[in-house]
Design a protein around this motif. Sequence first.
Motif, PDB file in Angstrom:
ATOM      1  N   SER A  31      38.787  81.270  22.753  1.00 31.80           N
ATOM      2  CA  SER A  31      39.862  81.982  22.442  1.00 31.80           C
ATOM      3  C   SER A  31      41.099  81.132  22.521  1.00 31.80           C
ATOM      4  N   VAL A  49      42.305  78.563  20.392  1.00 29.37           N
ATOM      5  CA  VAL A  49      42.789  79.563  18.739  1.00 29.37           C
ATOM      6  C   VAL A  49      43.992  80.339  19.013  1.00 29.37           C
ATOM      7  N   GLU A  50      44.893  80.290  20.248  1.00 33.52           N
ATOM      8  CA  GLU A  50      46.029  80.501  20.635  1.00 33.52           C
ATOM      9  C   GLU A  50      46.559  79.950  20.640  1.00 33.52           C
ATOM     10  N   TYR A  78      32.955  81.156  24.360  1.00 35.48           N
ATOM     11  CA  TYR A  78      34.506  81.939  24.180  1.00 35.48           C
ATOM     12  C   TYR A  78      35.205  82.610  24.709  1.00 35.48           C
ATOM     13  N   ASP A  79      35.742  82.403  26.377  1.00 32.47           N
ATOM     14  CA  ASP A  79      36.779  82.337  26.732  1.00 32.47           C
ATOM     15  C   ASP A  79      37.928  81.196  26.073  1.00 32.47           C
ATOM     16  N   ASP A  85      37.032  88.027  13.978  1.00 28.38           N
ATOM     17  CA  ASP A  85      37.038  86.535  14.094  1.00 28.38           C
ATOM     18  C   ASP A  85      37.417  85.928  13.784  1.00 28.38           C
ATOM     19  N   THR A 116      42.884  82.193  11.679  1.00 28.96           N
ATOM     20  CA  THR A 116      42.720  83.264  12.902  1.00 28.96           C
ATOM     21  C   THR A 116      44.479  83.327  12.601  1.00 28.96           C
TER      22      THR A 116
END
Length: 209
Positions: free
Chosen positions: A33, A36-37, A29-30, A189, A182
């Motif tokens: 994430s 996604v950023e 998940y790191d 989520d 997102t």
Amino acid sequence: MRERRRRRRIKKLAGFGSAALIWTFDLRYDLISALVERWRLKTHTFHLPCRECTITLEDVAVQLGLPIDGNAVTGISSISRPATLCYELLGRSPSEGKFASLRLSWLKANFEYLPSTANEQEVMQVVRAYIMHFIGGVLMTESNGSTVHLMYLPLLSNLHNTRSYSWGSAVLAMLYRELCRTTDHSTMDIGGCLILLQSWALYRILFLA
């Protein structure tokens, strides 16, 4: 053992045999994430220090083994007789009333094990349930991660024709949609095929750096 082999053969015939192997992978998940950023809504690309890049249909085909050519994966949002459809293709239904999705927990509870005495029709029903669970749990997950839309079930009525659909295109389109969603910082989520996002990053970014 014979029934398991037959089930695997049918899944492969339907076009999901290779993709099913990714189910055992753990998500980082790191990494997700961080990606996604760096997603940009206007260009549908990741902005990395080295360059801009994105996930393509070729990546889907290579990494998931899903068909990327053929008929579009489409369906109706509201099925008039959902219980009838479930009885016809799954042999059972979670409800006699109106519903638009199947709970993944219901699919697992009712179809996790294949009886040794299962006939060909029962094997087909279990394979359809497995693919529905795979679609909702891995390939095209909703943000809640607990249901799969019923619209996909009619596409599995004839498993010999299921691979004629461009499942890879649908998976990529939904992942793009979720990444775009997102970009709103209030979003808590993300759905879509996150294992594809992760495997793409591990495979591609190493060569872009």
